[in-house]
Enzyme design. Structure first.
Site, PDB file in Angstrom:
ATOM      1  N   THR A 252       3.353   1.272  32.007  1.00 43.36           N
ATOM      2  CA  THR A 252       4.612   1.465  32.707  1.00 43.36           C
ATOM      3  C   THR A 252       5.442   0.188  32.773  1.00 43.36           C
ATOM      4  O   THR A 252       6.488   0.164  33.405  1.00 43.36           O
ATOM      5  CB  THR A 252       4.365   1.961  34.145  1.00 43.36           C
ATOM      6  OG1 THR A 252       3.295   1.218  34.696  1.00 43.36           O
ATOM      7  CG2 THR A 252       4.008   3.425  34.149  1.00 43.36           C
ATOM      8  N   GLU A 472      -3.737  30.303  23.408  1.00 38.91           N
ATOM      9  CA  GLU A 472      -2.581  29.601  23.970  1.00 38.91           C
ATOM     10  C   GLU A 472      -1.656  30.567  24.694  1.00 38.91           C
ATOM     11  O   GLU A 472      -1.096  30.239  25.740  1.00 38.91           O
ATOM     12  CB  GLU A 472      -1.812  28.843  22.881  1.00 38.91           C
ATOM     13  CG  GLU A 472      -2.580  27.682  22.245  1.00 38.91           C
ATOM     14  CD  GLU A 472      -3.026  26.636  23.264  1.00 38.91           C
ATOM     15  OE1 GLU A 472      -2.457  26.576  24.371  1.00 38.91           O
ATOM     16  OE2 GLU A 472      -3.979  25.891  22.962  1.00 38.91           O
TER      17      GLU A 472
HETATM   18  P1  ADP Z   1       1.378  -2.273  31.428  1.00 37.85           P
HETATM   19  O1  ADP Z   1       1.202  -3.725  31.568  1.00 37.85           O
HETATM   20  O2  ADP Z   1       1.957  -1.624  32.649  1.00 37.85           O
HETATM   21  O3  ADP Z   1       0.198  -1.537  30.935  1.00 37.85           O
HETATM   22  P2  ADP Z   1       3.208  -3.070  29.415  1.00 37.85           P
HETATM   23  O4  ADP Z   1       4.083  -3.933  30.224  1.00 37.85           O
HETATM   24  O5  ADP Z   1       2.202  -3.749  28.580  1.00 37.85           O
HETATM   25  O6  ADP Z   1       2.491  -2.003  30.331  1.00 37.85           O
HETATM   26  O7  ADP Z   1       4.116  -2.116  28.553  1.00 37.85           O
HETATM   27  C1  ADP Z   1       3.832  -1.852  27.217  1.00 37.85           C
HETATM   28  C2  ADP Z   1       5.106  -1.691  26.435  1.00 37.85           C
HETATM   29  O8  ADP Z   1       5.823  -0.544  26.864  1.00 37.85           O
HETATM   30  C3  ADP Z   1       6.074  -2.817  26.608  1.00 37.85           C
HETATM   31  O9  ADP Z   1       5.799  -3.828  25.696  1.00 37.85           O
HETATM   32  C4  ADP Z   1       7.416  -2.169  26.337  1.00 37.85           C
HETATM   33  O10 ADP Z   1       7.671  -2.131  24.963  1.00 37.85           O
HETATM   34  C5  ADP Z   1       7.205  -0.757  26.802  1.00 37.85           C
HETATM   35  N1  ADP Z   1       7.759  -0.556  28.144  1.00 37.85           N
HETATM   36  C6  ADP Z   1       7.065  -0.200  29.231  1.00 37.85           C
HETATM   37  N2  ADP Z   1       7.867  -0.073  30.299  1.00 37.85           N
HETATM   38  C7  ADP Z   1       9.101  -0.374  29.892  1.00 37.85           C
HETATM   39  C8  ADP Z   1      10.364  -0.450  30.540  1.00 37.85           C
HETATM   40  N3  ADP Z   1      10.516  -0.175  31.837  1.00 37.85           N
HETATM   41  N4  ADP Z   1      11.423  -0.810  29.799  1.00 37.85           N
HETATM   42  C9  ADP Z   1      11.291  -1.088  28.488  1.00 37.85           C
HETATM   43  N5  ADP Z   1      10.127  -1.044  27.829  1.00 37.85           N
HETATM   44  C10 ADP Z   1       9.039  -0.683  28.504  1.00 37.85           C
HETATM   45 ZN    ZN Z   2      -7.154  26.192  26.372  1.00 32.61          ZN
END
Ligand code: ADP
Ligand code: ZN
Length: 672
Positions: A252, A472
């Site tokens: 996220t 399904e």
């Molecule tokens: P977490 O640390 O919460 O597991 P990350 O920060 O590693 O997630 O997110 C993985 C990728 O998802 C990021 O590198 C980005 O490309 C994409 N992403 C996630 N949230 C966003 C957001 N709010 N805006 C833009 N890109 C996002």
């Molecule tokens: Zn099923």
């Protein structure tokens, strides 16, 4: 910026570009060199010309060489080898031409012949007996000598150690290795493996790159502000939080947000995963923590980011299981000590991410530590559209690609999934030799991410296809007519991935509380697949395995956790730490009762579903037939076939429901 402590930072390999520019010196020392050298030494020893002496035998010596009287002396070595030295002038003899050819000349010292014996005693007697007739001055007396094969001894002694050390190194590198298996790692156990984005190679992620998350941004903005001008806060006597906990499901954007904080404030960013602290070796975790903080203090102001902090931060001392955890606890204690140990105005701020704040040790959440929790949820409709906008930017888009439409189709996706969809769609477009990415590519990408790669050539027999279609359809019908079940957005029987033969996608609502009826209805919907097979074909298939698994979980949850069963009563055996798997907090009798009640519950749901599907049998067959023909049906198609959803309060504005769904959890609900 001083270069002093760079050596102690093991760089992550996938970050090669960010590596500090070291002069291009010698290739890195590699442990395989040691193995190589050892091998060469062994080979060299093997081929070393140890003996130039000519091999002979005991009989030959006694019968041929001895009678020639050319012998200077005979030496018995280590009781198993005899060396014969010839007289110097005898060597000139034509007889010994062979020896000369071997590089032995007149002044050579020998030994000239050698042979091995097994019984030194009998050899000596033999020798003496043979010489009985010889004049006394020509008799040869057997000399004895002991020779040490020092090299061999040393190697024999060293070899086990070398092997042991080699094995140890191997294991260490395996354990410490992970992605960055640099050769010198063995010397770096205990050094933090924090990945440093130095100020020169600064984090260039800013809040612009983080879409949505508006509330979270406001909260972390304060941290940015503090890092930029701490005076403003400290002058007023305020205390700045030392740490903040980013709470939210994976993908996220927690890491992204933390990086953006560093990027906005223009400070170094140390990032480390909680699991990096947890090593097999005693004390390693704690020393990593110490090292991390030492480095961070040197570079202050800066941000330390600890991903998956639950790996170290689990509540202490609750588990009855021995060992193992002590090390984690030491690490956690060290972390707590370090967090207490630096002054707030130093400018080191620790951000940590987790999706399970409930299992964290309460000591971590106390004031002065991670006293703020910033919650980061899966993005809602608008949030997803925003994230799409960010990730669509680098793509070459065809007309009609609309972030909002994409957002509608990706209910329940997290930011990382969306980034994945965008990337995947570009790949799909490229594969089809398009010069722009169009909406269809995005749709395919979404399908692919939900269900895995479409298996165009996965051969499914018509009979099987029919079973899948009815299965399904059974889910779809049950879900359509039952109250409180998430609305269906899509049914597909296109085979995908390894296991998925078909799937139904639902739109989970923004809901935190479920009633008993609702849960039962959800179970009925999940059973719909198997019931349909049962009704239509009169036999069942393995296709319902995943459904049954979820039903079982739900049923046990209702009975043992949510107190939704009259017989068991209002008790909850929920174990937040899920550590005491061996000790059940209830009696054998209760355990039996629970099992019986769970069975009853599932059976009653089955009967209810069967009644429903029997009643709607004509619709079921109609739907299955259309599904067989079209393979993918969307919500609108279902409305057409089944009529409006009876229990949906928003049926009037069906179109709007589609545009404005509220959802929390994943949209993928069923995979056959
Ligand atoms: P977490 O640390 O919460 O597991 P990350 O920060 O590693 O997630 O997110 C993985 C990728 O998802 C990021 O590198 C980005 O490309 C994409 N992403 C996630 N949230 C966003 C957001 N709010 N805006 C833009 N890109 C996002
Ligand atoms: Zn099923």
């Amino acid at each position: 910026m001083a270069d002093t402590n760079k050596d102690s930072i093991t760089e992550n390999n996938d970050n090669k570009s960010k590596r500090p520019k070291l002069p291009p010196v010698m290739p890195k020392f590699n442990f395989y060199w040691i193995y190589g050298i050892i091998a060469v030494v062994f080979i060299a020893i093997e081929f070393m010309p140890r003996d130039v002496a000519m091999k002979t035998t005991r009989t030959k010596f006694l019968t041929e060489i001895l009678p020639s009287h050319d012998i200077e002396k005979v030496v018995l070595i280590n009781k198993d080898k005899v060396e014969i030295y010839l007289k110097k002038d005898a060597l000139k003899n034509e007889k010994y031409k062979d020896l000369k050819d071997r590089g032995m000349f007149g002044d050579d010292v020998g030994p000239h012949y050698t042979f091995e014996i097994s019984d030194a005693g009998s050899f000596e007697t033999d020798l003496n007996k043979r010489q009985e007739a010889y004049p006394a001055n020509e008799r040869i007396i057997l000399e004895t000598a002991t020779q040490h094969n020092y090299l061999g001894d040393i190697i024999g002694w060293l070899l086990p150690f070398v092997l042991l050390i080699g094995l140890w190194m191997f294991v260490m590198r395996r354990m410490g290795g992970g992605a960055g298996g640099a050769g010198g790692q063995i010397f770096n156990i205990g050094k933090s493996r924090a990945q440093l984005f130095d100020k020169d190679a600064r984090v260039n992620i800013t809040f612009k790159d983080v879409a949505g998350l508006d509330e979270a941004k406001v909260e972390v903005m304060e941290i940015v502000d503090f890092l930029k001008n701490p005076k403003k806060y400290t002058n007023l006597g305020g205390k700045i939080p030392k740490g903040a906990l980013l709470v939210g499901p994976p993908g996220t954007g927690k890491t992204l947000l933390a990086k953006a904080v560093a990027g906005e404030a223009g400070v170094p960013f140390f990032s480390l995963s909680g699991s990096d602290f947890v090593e097999m070796f005693v004390g390693v975790g704690a020393s990593r923590v110490r090292d991390l903080f030492k480095q961070a203090k040197e570079k202050a102001p800066c941000i330390i980011f600890i991903d998956e902090i639950d790996a170290v931060g689990r509540a202490r001392g609750k588990s009855m299981v021995q060992g193992g955890n002590d090390e984690r606890e030491n690490t956690l204690n060290q972390l707590l000590t370090e967090m207490d140990g630096f002054a707030t105005d130093l400018g080191v701020i620790i951000l940590a991410a987790t999706n399970r704040p409930d299992i964290l040790d309460s000591a971590l959440l106390r004031p002065g530590r991670f006293d703020r929790q910033i919650s980061i949820d899966r993005p809602d409709l608008n949030g997803r559209a925003e994230i799409f906008k960010v990730h669509l930017k680098p793509l070459k888009l065809a007309e009609g690609v609309d972030p909002m439409k994409l957002s509608i189709q990706t209910a329940g996706f997290a930011g990382a999934d969306i980034a994945n969809v965008c990337n995947e769609s570009a790949l799909i477009a490229a594969r089809n030799n398009k010069d722009k990415v169009d909406m269809q590519d995005f749709q395919d990408a979404v399908d692919r991410i939900i269900g895995g790669l479409e298996k165009k050539n996965k051969i499914i027999s018509p009979e099987e296809k029919e079973i899948i279609a009815y299965h399904e359809s059974g889910h779809a019908i049950a879900g359509w007519f039952l109250e409180g079940v998430d609305p269906l957005v899509k049914v597909s029987i296109v085979p995908r991935g390894v296991a998925a033969l078909g799937y139904a996608q639902y739109l989970p609502k923004d809901q935190y509380l479920y009633t008993t009826e609702q849960l039962e209805n959800m179970m009925c919907m999940t059973l719909g697949g198997r019931v349909a097979e049962d009704i239509i074909f009169g036999r069942i298939s393995t296709g319902a395995q995943n459904d049954l698994e979820r039903i079982t979980k739900m049923a046990y949850g209702m009975v043992t956790i949510y107190g939704m069963n009259a017989t068991i009563g209002n008790v909850s055996f929920y174990d937040t730490n899920q550590e005491q798997t061996f000790i059940k907090p209830f009696s054998e009798r209760t355990a039996e009762l629970i099992d019986i009640e769970v069975r009853k519950l599932i059976d009653s749901c089955y009967i209810k579903t069967k009644a429903l599907l029997n009643e709607k049998r004509s619709k079921l067959e109609e739907l299955a037939k259309i599904l067989l023909k079209r393979e993918i049906l969307l919500q609108a198609d279902l409305v057409e076939i089944l009529g409006k959803r009876p229990h949906d309060k928003h049926t009037e504005e069906e179109a709007k429901v589609e545009v404005m769904p509220h959802e929390t959890s994943t949209g993928i609900a069923d995979v056959v």
